[in-house]
Scaffold this motif. Structure first.
Motif, PDB file in Angstrom:
ATOM      1  N   GLU A 118      50.828  78.840  27.054  1.00  0.00           N
ATOM      2  CA  GLU A 118      50.679  79.379  25.808  1.00  0.00           C
ATOM      3  C   GLU A 118      51.099  80.220  24.747  1.00  0.00           C
ATOM      4  O   GLU A 118      50.397  80.064  23.677  1.00  0.00           O
ATOM      5  N   GLN A 164      50.057  74.961  36.677  1.00  0.00           N
ATOM      6  CA  GLN A 164      49.800  74.287  35.406  1.00  0.00           C
ATOM      7  C   GLN A 164      48.919  72.973  34.883  1.00  0.00           C
ATOM      8  O   GLN A 164      49.920  72.181  34.956  1.00  0.00           O
ATOM      9  N   SER A 220      38.162  76.849  33.854  1.00  0.00           N
ATOM     10  CA  SER A 220      39.301  77.802  34.449  1.00  0.00           C
ATOM     11  C   SER A 220      39.385  78.049  35.644  1.00  0.00           C
ATOM     12  O   SER A 220      40.584  78.542  36.625  1.00  0.00           O
ATOM     13  N   GLN A 262      46.714  76.163  31.275  1.00  0.00           N
ATOM     14  CA  GLN A 262      45.994  76.588  32.587  1.00  0.00           C
ATOM     15  C   GLN A 262      44.937  75.557  33.504  1.00  0.00           C
ATOM     16  O   GLN A 262      45.913  75.315  34.646  1.00  0.00           O
ATOM     17  N   GLY A 263      43.942  75.376  33.144  1.00  0.00           N
ATOM     18  CA  GLY A 263      43.894  74.375  33.543  1.00  0.00           C
ATOM     19  C   GLY A 263      42.301  74.680  34.499  1.00  0.00           C
ATOM     20  O   GLY A 263      42.269  75.997  34.634  1.00  0.00           O
ATOM     21  N   ALA A 264      41.680  73.848  35.278  1.00  0.00           N
ATOM     22  CA  ALA A 264      40.348  74.181  36.152  1.00  0.00           C
ATOM     23  C   ALA A 264      41.118  73.695  37.914  1.00  0.00           C
ATOM     24  O   ALA A 264      42.859  73.171  37.498  1.00  0.00           O
ATOM     25  N   ARG A 265      41.014  74.545  38.977  1.00  0.00           N
ATOM     26  CA  ARG A 265      41.270  74.459  40.052  1.00  0.00           C
ATOM     27  C   ARG A 265      39.677  73.410  40.050  1.00  0.00           C
ATOM     28  O   ARG A 265      39.375  73.574  40.958  1.00  0.00           O
ATOM     29  N   GLY A 288      45.504  73.453  37.651  1.00  0.00           N
ATOM     30  CA  GLY A 288      46.514  72.804  36.567  1.00  0.00           C
ATOM     31  C   GLY A 288      46.392  71.619  35.905  1.00  0.00           C
ATOM     32  O   GLY A 288      46.485  70.960  35.427  1.00  0.00           O
TER      33      GLY A 288
END
Length: 653
Positions: free
Chosen positions: A285, A343, A445, A364-367, A416
């Protein structure tokens, strides 16, 4: 270096609507082999589990034949122990016979380094980590078997070492390295010399560290020798003919032989040009180059039923400057994705071949986190495989990621994950698969929780015998098609090998209608649909196989409508239609969309149940509500739906 995708991890589904359903691999957020991408189904004609063309079974099998001490798959157990950082014990077995593999070398990568273990004469191993935390199963090698060796640090198999906890009865399956003889023939059945042959093994995710030779040339007898896992696809090209592809089915493995029959090239018809390229960079990013990202290129989903380039797609890894290039593409439109573990993926859809300025951005995204438990006891499951699908429409799901976890607390985590709607499917040995839906909010995130409970599932017993004579067939393979999580080293598979009396037992089955794939050496294989499994008692099954005559090539017997189908919006869209099948008789053509099956909307049935509903007994009929490709609606409205009666036919391939 281009690497093909693995059938073991699923991707687009082509099912043979009377033949097989499932598997293949998709695009995802993690950079390892991924989960299935249920999208296409087929009828008769061998091909890989991918968008379009089906025929060879894609059984995603796997349990042990309880009557036979092969393919033993005990429930993984977690128990207290004195090891300061925990311990893991299990066996490495042959995925084909279930027998232990002696001398297999296992390498585990973990916090601060790597360590190895070796199996004994019975295939048993013991791994005692020198530090608690998450360890990846990095490499498994054994003489006579295809190696497991993903990109370093990108393994889909995770072991969580916990002080004072020992996990035992782990089973890892390796695919035997079998040499097969291929033969390239022309339309007249005569051998073709000088044909260029490619082995599309699709094991890129599992064998990056041990690449498989992919190319060879047929000799004067039209023959070539090769090693490839079950489910791989072999392609032959010759300038005087149209190309041919054949799948390495279980029958081909048993016969150690594969025939590719080239087609007749009409007039001045030329082979599709394969001179285009796609190139670009992968960045994060902040615009920083990302090295080691896996870039995949596949025919654009929006173009279906038109397909461009290799059905299996193309893969390569970015260099130190984040650059990639994929060459030898057919002109057309492609979907391009970049993945790196932890990611969120970067994706570009409907990219025209020839672009050299692509930029794919990883986010990044979530977990995605959760706990998998036994539904009856509430206890955590110490071993399971997780497949995550992204919802693309009412029917269509794209495979996002597939991971296997060995964790005493039954915990999983997948980083990610971008915003969107997902389905999380979990399978474990001895349990019926289960799934839950989850929404990842835009901009998320942190952790998004999706817990899953698994029930024990149903049991099926039966016998496999020779058609006509009734002779019991020992070591015949019975596999549940379209159930399980692939063919990786720690996959959950639902199949069995028969005992000396031809008996078999399948455990942990989901209830409802299913299709069985049955094969045995010296016999033609079969796909048998319409078998009902109840939660109480399922009647014993008697399965018959035709014996192959001397010099006869093994075939696959199946019943269906004879068409390749893919999930798009609210319909199953017809791809290829096979001559002699019920679909061709009824006038179905490429581009038609099936929206109802015997009065029920396919969006209500769902992809898997819709395929099972289309299958049935030979000679039986069904009424399909079809939106004809040739019928135009008014003022942009959808084409009208017409009811068409189709007869299910037996097909032998």
């Amino acid at each position: 270096m281009d690497r093909k995708r693995t059938l073991g991890w699923l991707v687009v589904v082509l099912v043979l609507v009377g033949a097989l359903l499932l598997l293949l691999r998709g695009r995802g957020g993690e950079r390892e082999p991924q989960a299935p991408r249920p999208t296409a189904a087929v009828e008769p004609t061998p091909a890989p589990a991918r968008p379009a063309t089906d025929t060879s079974p894609k059984p995603e099998p796997a349990h042990a034949a309880t009557a036979l001490p092969t393919r033993l798959v005990p429930a993984t157990r977690a128990e207290d122990s004195a090891e300061p950082h925990g311990a893991f014990e299990g066996r490495v077995i042959s995925a084909t016979t279930g027998e232990g593999v002696e001398g297999a070398e296992l390498t585990f990568a973990g916090p601060g380094g790597a360590t190895s273990a070796r199996t004994d004469a019975s295939g048993r191993f013991r791994f005692v980590p020198y530090r608690a935390g998450t360890w990846q199963l990095a490499v498994v090698t054994a003489r006579g078997y295809l190696p497991f060796g993903p990109e370093w640090g990108q393994s889909p198999i995770r072991f969580t070492a916990v002080p004072g906890q020992r996990i035992s009865d782990i089973v890892l399956a390796l695919t035997a390295e079998v040499e097969l003889v291929g033969r390239v023939e022309g339309p007249d059945g005569q051998p073709v010399a000088g044909a260029q042959v490619r082995m599309l093994t699709g094991r890129g995710g599992e064998s990056v560290l041990f690449p498989t030779p992919e190319r060879s040339t047929s000799d004067a007898r039209g023959e070539f020798r090769f090693h490839a896992p079950e489910g791989a696809v072999v392609e032959a090209r010759h300038p005087a003919h149209t190309s041919a592809r054949a799948e390495v089915t279980p029958s081909a493995v048993l016969a150690r032989r594969l025939v590719l029959k080239l087609g007749k090239r009409e007039g001045s018809e030329a082979a599709p040009p394969l001179g285009e390229s796609l190139a670009g960079r992968v960045v994060d990013e902040g615009g920083t180059a990302v090295a080691g990202a896996l870039v995949s290129v596949v025919s654009a989903a929006s173009a279906w039923p038109k397909r461009y380039g290799d059905e299996l797609g193309y893969e390569t890894v970015t260099d130190a400057e984040g650059r990639f290039a994929v060459e030898g593409l057919e002109p057309g439109s492609y979907d391009v994705a970049a993945r790196l573990m932890g990611q969120a993926p970067g994706e570009l859809r409907d990219v025209a071949a020839g672009r050299m300025d692509l930029v794919l951005t990883l986010g990044q995204g979530a977990r995605l986190v959760g706990t998998v438990r036994d539904a009856a006891t509430g206890k955590p499951m110490p071993s399971f495989t997780l497949a995550v699908f992204k919802k693309r429409g009412p029917l269509q799901r794209d495979g996002f990621a597939q991971l296997s976890f060995i964790d005493a607390q039954g915990h999983y985590e997948l980083a990610g994950v971008p915003a969107g709607s997902y389905v999380v499917e979990v399978a474990a040995h001895g349990y019926a698969p289960s799934e839950v839906s989850v929404e990842v909010p835009r901009g998320a995130s942190g952790p998004v929780t999706a817990d899953v409970s698994l029930g024990r599932g149903a049991k099926m017993t039966g016998r496999v015998v020779e058609e006509g004579s009734g002779l019991a067939l020992e070591r015949a393979r019975v596999a549940v098609e379209g159930v399980g999580t692939g063919q990786g080293a720690l996959s959950v598979r639902y199949d069995a090998l028969t005992d000396a009396q031809g008996g078999f037992t399948l455990d942990g089955l989901p209830t409802g209608q299913m299709t069985l794939y049955v094969s045995a050496e010296g016999h033609h294989s079969r796909l048998i649909s319409g078998i009902g499994v109840s939660p109480e008692t399922t009647p014993p099954q008697l399965l018959e196989l035709r014996k192959t005559e001397e010099g006869e090539e093994p075939q696959l017997d199946m019943v269906g409508i004879g068409a390749v189908l893919a999930a798009r919006d609210d319909a199953l869209v017809v791809g290829q239609v096979f001559p002699g099948g019920g679909a061709a008789e009824a006038g179905l053509v490429t581009g038609d969309g099936i929206v109802r099956i015997d009065g029920r909307p396919v969006v209500e049935l769902g992809f898997t149940n819709a395929i099972q509903s289309i299958r049935g007994a030979e000679g039986s009929r069904l009424v399909l509500g079809v939106r004809k490709a040739s019928a135009a609606g008014t003022e942009g409205s959808p084409a009208p739906i017409v009811d068409i009666t189709v007869t299910r036919r037996r097909v032998r391939r």
